[in-house]
Design an enzyme around this catalytic site. Structure first.
Site, PDB file in Angstrom:
ATOM      1  N   GLY A 536      17.250  -1.534  -7.545  1.00 60.68           N
ATOM      2  CA  GLY A 536      16.065  -2.367  -7.511  1.00 60.68           C
ATOM      3  C   GLY A 536      14.813  -1.618  -7.898  1.00 60.68           C
ATOM      4  CG  ASP A 651      17.444   1.664   2.072  1.00 62.86           C
ATOM      5  OD1 ASP A 651      18.294   0.866   2.510  1.00 62.86           O
ATOM      6  OD2 ASP A 651      17.094   1.692   0.885  1.00 62.86           O
TER       7      ASP A 651
END
Length: 850
Positions: A536, A651
Site C-alpha cells: 500500500g 504493524d
C-alpha cells in the site's frame, strides 16, 4: 512370653518381604555401592543429603530415548542440570547404572556399555562407592575416604549445559581438563548443541560464547570485581563470584551464601547465556541476567579500532585519532570494516595515549599481563615497545593495579553508560588533545602572537563545527515537496556526505541523504527487473551503488496510505534503533517530489514470501522456523524494553519480517510505530492503523494499543509460522473459523499437532513434537482476548528458551468470524444484548487498513 519369639520371627519375615516387594528402597539415600545398581524399570533414584538434587534415569518430552541425569528435587519444576550419556542415549526403557571394573557404567538392554567414566590404571584396593553430594556433584570415590583426595571421578569435571554453584568453569592443571558448558540441541534433546561457553586461557583470560567454530560474544577479562564486559555483574548479598588465575588453575565459579536460594548459569539451545534464580512464591525460574543483550554484545561488531555504544546512533564509532576504513560502507551503518589511524605512530617521536572511560577492554587473547606494576609503569612499558597499541589496569579495585598491554589491532570494544574501566589507546602526537599546549611552549618568546593565532583558530573551528551541526540539505520546493528540515522536525540531522562525522552530539543523528539521480541509477531507473515487492505504501526495488553495495529502496507512491507523517515517523524511529533483529535504515531520499527510504538489502526477502508459498516453504524445517520465532521475539523485546525508547510497532506481520542470507529475521516498517514513555503502559487513538488478522481486539475495537497489542500480533505470527497458513483469509471447510479459532479448537480437543505444516513433520531430523506444542501454547497465550492475560515479551522469550519454565494454560483467543465495517464517521455503536460481536465487527472514527 512364649509368643514373643514368634512375634519377632513374624516381624523379621515381614521386613524382608517388604525389601523384596519394594526394591526401590534397597539403595542408600545418596550413595550407590559396588553391589547395588540403578535401573529404569525399578524407578530408583539417588537423592543428595539435603534433598536438593536427585539422580536417575529420565526421558525428555515425548521422546523414547532414556538418559541418566541430575535434576533439582527441591523445586516443583523438573530442571535438568547434568546428563551423563547426552550423546549416547538408551534406545529403550531397559538400562542400568552400576559400578563395574572400578568405573561407573550405564548398560543397555544387552548389557553393552553406552557410557562410562573411563578411568584407567591405578591401584584400587578398597571398594568404590558413588555419591551424590549436596551441591549436585556426582562423585566416584574410595568407600573409606570421603575427603577430596579420595575422589576418582566427578560430574563437575564434565558439565553439560549448566554451571552450578561451586562448579568450576575453566582449566585445571591437575586433571588437564578445560571445563565448559555446551547447549542442548533443542529444549527436549540433551545431545550436544551448537553453542558453548568456554574460558580462553591465552593472554589475559576471558570467556567466549561460541556458535560451533565462530565466536559470538565475549565476557571481557576479569578485573578484580567483575568481567570487563559484564558491568551489571555487581556483588550480591547471597551470591559471590570468584575468578582464580594460578599455575594450578584458571577458573571461574560462583557460590551461594544462603541455603534456600537456588541459582544456575546455563546456555539455551538457541545460544542465549542465562542466569536463573528460583522464585519460591511464583514457583518459577526468574531470568536474572542474560547475554548477548544487544547489537553491541555481538563479537567484533564495529571492527578493528572501532567501539560500540548502544546510546549513540549509529552504534559504531571510531576511537579518537582514527577514521573509518571504508567511509561509504561506514556511512551506510556497516561498521565491520573498522577504522584506521589518521596519523601513523612514530616510535620515540612523542606518541601518547588517549584515555577512554567506561570501556569493555579489547579482546585479550594475545595481550600481555604484568601484575606487579601500576598504571604509570604500565604506560612507560607500552611507550618503550614500538608495537604496543594500548594498555590498562588488570585490577580496578582501589586506585588500580597490574598491567595489560596490547600489540597489534584492537577490536571488540564497547562503551557503557555505567561500569567498564579505563582504556589507554596510543596515538601519534598530532592526534592528542594537548598538542596546542605543547606547540605554545615551543614558540616561547612569540607566545603572544601564538595565543592570538590559537584563539582565532579555535573561534574558526567552533564556528565551522556549529555550521556543520546545523547544516541540513534543503531540496527545492516543487509542488508539495517539503524541506528536509521540516520533514524530520529537526530530530534527525540529514547529511549529503556518505561519511558520518562523529563530532556531532550523540543526541543528534546524521543520516545520509541520497539524491534522486543516484537512487535512480542504482535501481536501473526503477526498472521492473529490480522490483522486489509492492504494498500500500508503494514499491520496493533492489539497488546497487557504484562500489557494489546492495540496498533495498522503498519508494512511496504519490497515493500511498503511508503519508508524510508515517515517513517522518519511520525515519525518526528506525534511524535510532540498532539490533540484529531490526532492519537497518541506511539513508533516505527527499528529492524531485519523491520520498524514499534506503534499507540494507536482505537476500531472502520477506517471511511471507517463504511461509505462504508452497514452492518455497519446503526449506523451512522446524529448526529454521524456531530460530525465526526466537529472533522476532528478541527484536520485539528490544523495542519494548531494551532500546533507548519504548516503542510499540503496531504493524507486526509476516510481510514486515525480512530475512537475510542466513535466514536471520529482521523486523521492518516502522511507519505506524509509536514511542512510549517509560511510565506509559497504553495509549488511545481515533485512527486505527494496521493489518486485519494481526490487530488485537482492544486496538481494533477501541483504538487502545500497548505492548500487549504487539504481543497479540506476535502470537498470530507465531501460529502462522507453525501452520504456514494466514490468519486473515483462512478457511476451514468444516467450521467457519479463522486460524486462531482453528488452533484453539484443536488445542482444546487435544489435537494441537494437526495444525502443523506437513513440511515440518516430513523433515524428521528437526521435528521436535514437544517443542512445537510448547510454541503453540505460547502462541495461544499471546492471542488471548484480554490484554492483561497476555505475557510480556520478556516472559515469552523465557518460555521459548527454557524447558523448565512453567507455561500456563491459555484462555480463549480474540478472533473473528467475519468482518463488518460500519460507518467510519461514527464513534460508537449499539448492539442488542443477544448479539455476539467479534473482533472485526468494529466501529472506529477513522480506519486505515493496509
Amino acid at each position: 512370653m512364649r509368643g514373643l519369639p514368634n512375634f519377632y520371627h513374624s516381624y523379621t519375615f515381614f521386613f524382608f518381604f517388604l525389601l523384596i516387594l519394594f526394591p526401590a528402597y534397597s539403595i542408600s539415600a545418596n550413595t550407590l555401592s559396588a553391589s547395588e545398581s540403578l535401573t529404569i524399570s525399578s524407578n530408583n533414584t539417588i537423592v543428595s543429603p539435603g534433598n536438593v538434587f536427585e539422580l536417575g534415569f529420565f526421558k525428555p518430552g515425548l521422546d523414547s530415548r532414556w538418559y541418566l541425569g541430575i535434576w533439582y528435587k527441591a523445586i516443583s519444576k523438573r530442571t535438568y542440570v547434568w546428563v551423563a550419556n547426552r550423546d549416547t542415549p538408551l534406545s529403550s526403557s531397559i538400562g542400568t547404572l552400576k559400578i563395574s571394573d572400578s568405573n561407573l557404567v550405564v548398560l543397555d538392554q544387552s548389557d553393552t556399555p553406552v557410557w562410562s567414566t573411563n578411568l584407567t590404571g591405578g591401584d584400587v584396593r578398597s571398594p568404590l562407592v558413588a555419591e551424590l553430594l549436596d551441591n549436585g556433584n556426582f562423585v566416584l570415590r574410595d568407600s573409606k575416604n570421603s575427603a577430596p583426595d579420595g575422589v576418582l571421578w566427578q560430574s563437575f569435571d564434565f558439565p553439560t549445559d549448566t554451571l552450578l554453584p561451586e562448579m568450576k568453569l575453566g582449566w585445571d592443571a591437575k586433571t588437564g581438563f578445560n571445563r565448559f558448558i555446551r547447549s542442548w540441541k533443542s529444549p527436549d534433546d540433551p545431545s550436544s548443541g551448537d553453542f558453548s561457553f568456554k574460558l580462553e586461557t591465552e593472554g589475559f583470560p576471558e570467556i567466549f560464547l561460541w556458535n560451533r567454530e565462530s565466536r559470538m560474544y565475549r565476557s571481557g577479562p576479569w578485573n578484580g570485581i567483575r568481567f570487563s564486559g559484564v558491568p551489571e555483574m555487581q556483588p550480591f548479598e547471597y551470591m559471590v563470584f570468584n575468578f582464580t588465575t594460578s599455575k594450578e588453575e584458571v577458573t571461574y565459579s560462583f557460590r551461594i551464601t544462603k541455603s534456600d536460594v537456588y541459582s544456575r548459569l546455563s546456555i539455551s539451545s538457541s545460544g542465549l547465556l542465562q542466569r536463573f534464580t528460583w522464585i519460591e512464591t511464583a514457583q518459577n525460574w526468574n531470568q536474572f541476567w542474560y547475554a548477548p543483550k544487544d547489537q553491541c554484545d555481538e563479537y567484533k561488531e564495529c571492527g578493528v579500532y572501532g567501539y560500540c555504544d548502544s546510546n549513540t546512533s549509529p552504534v559504531c564509532n571510531c576511537i579518537k585519532g582514527f577514521k573509518p576504513r571504508n567511509p561509504q560502507v561506514w556511512g551506510l551503518r556497516d561498521g565491520s570494516d573498522g577504522c584506521v589511524r589518521k596519523t601513523l605512530l612514530s616510535c620515540g617521536g612523542g606518541d601518547g595515549f588517549v584515555r577512554l572511560k567506561k570501556m569493555k577492554l579489547p579482546d585479550t587473547t594475545t595481550a600481555s599481563v604484568d601484575r606487579g606494576i601500576g598504571v604509570k609503569e604500565c604506560e612507560q612499558k607500552c611507550l618503550r615497545d614500538c608495537n604496543c597499541t594500548a594498555f590498562a589496569n588488570t585490577d580496578i579495585r582501589g586506585s588500580g593495579s597490574g598491567c595489560v598491554t596490547w600489540t597489534g589491532e584492537l577490536f571488540d570494544i564497547r562503551n557503557y553508560a555505567k561500569g567498564g574501566q579505563d582504556l589507554y589507546v596510543r596515538l601519534a602526537a598530532t592526534d592528542l588533545e594537548d598538542k596546542r599546549n605543547r606547540s605554545a611552549k615551543i614558540i616561547g618568546s612569540s607566545i603572544g602572537v601564538s595565543v592570538l593565532l590559537l584563539l582565532s583558530f579555535i573561534i574558526f573551528f567552533l564556528w565551522k563545527r556549529k555550521q556543520k551541526r546545523s547544516i541540513l540539505i534543503e531540496t527545492p520546493i516543487v509542488d508539495h515537496q517539503l524541506r528536509s528540515r521540516d520533514l524530520l522536525m529537526n530530530e534527525v540531522v540529514i547529511s549529503s556526505r556518505r561519511h558520518i562525522s562523529r563530532e556531532n552530539n550523540t543526541d543528534d543523528l546524521e543520516l545520509p541523504l541520497m539524491e534522486f539521480e543516484e537512487v535512480a541509477m542504482a535501481t536501473n531507473n526503477f526498472s521492473n527487473a529490480n522490483k522486489l515487492g509492492q504494498g500500500g505504501f508503494g514499491i520496493v526495488y533492489k539497488g546497487k551503488l557504484l562500489d557494489g553495495q546492495e540496498m533495498a529502496v522503498k519508494r512511496l507512491s504519490k497515493t500511498s496510505v503511508q503519508g508524510t507523517d508515517e515517513f517522518k515517523n519511520e525515519v525518526k524511529l528506525i534511524a535510532r534503533l540498532q539490533h540484529i533483529n531490526l532492519v537497518r535504515l541506511l539513508a533516505c531520499c527527499v528529492d524531485a517530489g519523491e520520498k524514499m527510504l534506503i534499507y540494507e538489502y536482505l537476500e531472502n526477502l520477506s517471511l511471507d514470501s517463504h511461509l505462504f508459498d508452497k514452492s518455497r516453504n519446503s526449506k523451512l524445517n522446524w529448526q529454521m522456523r524456531f530460530d525465526i520465532i526466537n529472533g522476532i521475539a528478541r527484536g520485539l523485546l528490544y523495542l519494548h524494553q531494551d532500546s533507548r525508547f519504548r516503542i510499540i510497532h503496531r504493524d507486526l506481520k509476516a510481510s514486515n519480517i525480512l530475512l537475510d542470507k542466513y535466514m536471520t529475521p529482521k523486523i521492518s516498517d516502522f511507519g505506524m510505530a509509536r514511542i512510549f514513555g517509560r511510565d506509559e503502559t497504553e495509549a488511545n487513538t481515533r485512527k486505527v492503523v494496521g493489518t486485519y488478522g494481526y490487530m488485537s481486539p482492544e486496538y481494533a475495537m477501541d483504538g487502545i494499543f500497548s505492548m500487549k497489542s504487539d504481543v497479540f500480533s506476535f502470537g498470530v505470527l507465531l501460529l502462522e509460522i507453525i501452520s504456514s497458513k494466514r490468519n486473515k483469509g483462512f478457511y476451514n471447510s468444516d467450521r467457519d473459523l479463522n486460524l486462531l479459532g482453528c488452533v484453539w479448537r484443536n488445542w482444546k480437543e487435544g489435537k494441537g499437532l494437526e495444525i502443523i505444516d506437513p513440511i515440518i513433520t516430513d523433515s524428521s531430523s528437526t521435528f521436535r513434537q514437544h517443542e512445537i506444542l510448547r510454541c503453540i501454547q505460547i502462541g495461544l497465550l499471546c492471542v488471548q482476548e484480554r490484554a492483561e492475560d497476555r505475557p510480556t515479551m520478556s516472559l515469552v522469550i523465557l518460555m521459548l528458551g527454557s524447558e523448565s519454565t512453567t507455561i500456563p494454560q491459555p484462555k480463549a483467543p480474540g478472533y473473528c468470524l467475519e468482518r463488518s465495517l460500519l460507518d467510519t464517521d461514527s464513534s460508537s455503536s449499539k448492539q442488542r444484548d443477544d448479539e455476539s460481536w467479534t473482533v472485526n465487527q468494529i466501529t472506529v472514527s477513522v480506519l486505515d487498513a493496509r
